[in-house]
Scaffold this motif. Structure first.
Motif, PDB file in Angstrom:
ATOM      1  N   THR A 240      -6.569   4.121  -0.693  1.00 49.86           N
ATOM      2  CA  THR A 240      -4.726   3.145   0.000  1.00 49.86           C
ATOM      3  C   THR A 240      -4.336   4.385   0.608  1.00 49.86           C
ATOM      4  O   THR A 240      -3.891   3.546   1.730  1.00 49.86           O
ATOM      5  CB  THR A 240      -4.023   3.570  -1.797  1.00 49.86           C
ATOM      6  OG1 THR A 240      -4.480   2.392  -2.639  1.00 49.86           O
ATOM      7  CG2 THR A 240      -2.913   3.138  -0.718  1.00 49.86           C
TER       8      THR A 240
ATOM      9  N   GLU B 176       1.006  -1.157   0.204  1.00 50.94           N
ATOM     10  CA  GLU B 176       0.017  -0.145   0.247  1.00 50.94           C
ATOM     11  C   GLU B 176       0.727   1.634   0.066  1.00 50.94           C
ATOM     12  O   GLU B 176       0.602   2.231  -0.963  1.00 50.94           O
ATOM     13  CB  GLU B 176      -0.764   0.427   1.085  1.00 50.94           C
ATOM     14  CG  GLU B 176      -2.129  -1.297   1.553  1.00 50.94           C
ATOM     15  CD  GLU B 176      -3.203  -1.206   0.453  1.00 50.94           C
ATOM     16  OE1 GLU B 176      -3.024   0.285  -0.239  1.00 50.94           O
ATOM     17  OE2 GLU B 176      -3.671  -2.107   0.238  1.00 50.94           O
TER      18      GLU B 176
ATOM     19  N   LEU C 179       2.623   2.128  -3.280  1.00 50.87           N
ATOM     20  CA  LEU C 179       1.028   2.348  -4.104  1.00 50.87           C
ATOM     21  C   LEU C 179       0.861   3.592  -4.274  1.00 50.87           C
ATOM     22  O   LEU C 179       0.370   5.186  -5.102  1.00 50.87           O
ATOM     23  CB  LEU C 179      -0.466   1.715  -3.754  1.00 50.87           C
ATOM     24  CG  LEU C 179      -0.416   0.447  -5.044  1.00 50.87           C
ATOM     25  CD1 LEU C 179      -1.937   0.437  -4.389  1.00 50.87           C
ATOM     26  CD2 LEU C 179      -0.202   0.632  -6.182  1.00 50.87           C
ATOM     27  N   THR C 180       1.390   4.439  -2.944  1.00 49.05           N
ATOM     28  CA  THR C 180       1.043   5.926  -2.551  1.00 49.05           C
ATOM     29  C   THR C 180       2.307   7.102  -3.286  1.00 49.05           C
ATOM     30  O   THR C 180       2.108   7.915  -3.456  1.00 49.05           O
ATOM     31  CB  THR C 180       1.264   6.348  -1.115  1.00 49.05           C
ATOM     32  OG1 THR C 180       2.530   6.044  -0.444  1.00 49.05           O
ATOM     33  CG2 THR C 180       0.446   5.520  -0.534  1.00 49.05           C
TER      34      THR C 180
ATOM     35  N   HIS D  81      -6.848   2.791   3.896  1.00 48.06           N
ATOM     36  CA  HIS D  81      -6.042   1.353   3.999  1.00 48.06           C
ATOM     37  C   HIS D  81      -4.702   1.634   4.963  1.00 48.06           C
ATOM     38  O   HIS D  81      -4.626   1.029   6.151  1.00 48.06           O
ATOM     39  CB  HIS D  81      -5.535   0.747   3.118  1.00 48.06           C
ATOM     40  CG  HIS D  81      -7.162  -0.194   2.297  1.00 48.06           C
ATOM     41  ND1 HIS D  81      -6.741  -0.198   0.973  1.00 48.06           N
ATOM     42  CD2 HIS D  81      -8.113   0.500   2.240  1.00 48.06           C
ATOM     43  CE1 HIS D  81      -7.584  -1.055   0.617  1.00 48.06           C
ATOM     44  NE2 HIS D  81      -8.901  -0.088   1.519  1.00 48.06           N
TER      45      HIS D  81
ATOM     46  N   HIS E 183      -8.595   5.790  -6.476  1.00 52.87           N
ATOM     47  CA  HIS E 183      -7.888   4.526  -5.828  1.00 52.87           C
ATOM     48  C   HIS E 183      -6.734   5.365  -4.545  1.00 52.87           C
ATOM     49  O   HIS E 183      -6.409   4.888  -3.606  1.00 52.87           O
ATOM     50  CB  HIS E 183      -7.339   3.818  -6.444  1.00 52.87           C
ATOM     51  CG  HIS E 183      -6.523   3.016  -6.547  1.00 52.87           C
ATOM     52  ND1 HIS E 183      -6.735   1.540  -5.845  1.00 52.87           N
ATOM     53  CD2 HIS E 183      -5.817   2.120  -7.088  1.00 52.87           C
ATOM     54  CE1 HIS E 183      -6.087   0.746  -5.618  1.00 52.87           C
ATOM     55  NE2 HIS E 183      -5.556   1.254  -6.355  1.00 52.87           N
TER      56      HIS E 183
END
Length: 109
Positions: free
Chosen positions: A77, A47, A50-51, A80, A73
């Motif tokens: 993220t 995660e 992804l950032t 999360h 998204h």
């Protein structure tokens, strides 16, 4: 015909295991916890990665619709990540965030 050493080994294992069932159960619980935490750490690291990559994808997106979808998204993220950090803190795994930053070289001098 059974080997006497195999029979002796089984008897010794049974005798050794008697009275240790609580210890074995605790070890199994600890092993399960460790597997669970390690899996969550992998999710956390994914995660966090992804950032870093989603903003790059937003800059390179060809359509406004794709930009909007990537922004949504990214927001999910980040939520999360916050939930995972709260979970890690609640179980005493507070250094996970530092490990991530060190892993990706994000610590500012």
């Amino acid at each position: 015909m059974k080997s006497t050493s195999a029979t002796t080994d089984k008897k010794a294992a049974l005798k050794e295991g008697k009275g240790n069932s609580k210890k074995i159960i605790l070890e199994i619980k600890e092993d399960c916890r460790n597997v669970f935490v390690e899996e969550l750490k992998e999710i956390y690291f994914s995660e966090k990665a992804l950032t870093i990559s989603i903003p790059i994808m937003i800059k390179k997106a060809a359509t406004e619709e794709l930009v909007d979808a990537l922004k949504v998204h990214l927001q999910f993220t980040q939520e999360h990540i916050q939930r995972l950090e709260l979970f890690f803190t609640s179980i005493g795994e507070e250094n996970i965030m530092k490990k991530y930053e060190a892993m990706y070289g994000l610590i500012e001098p």
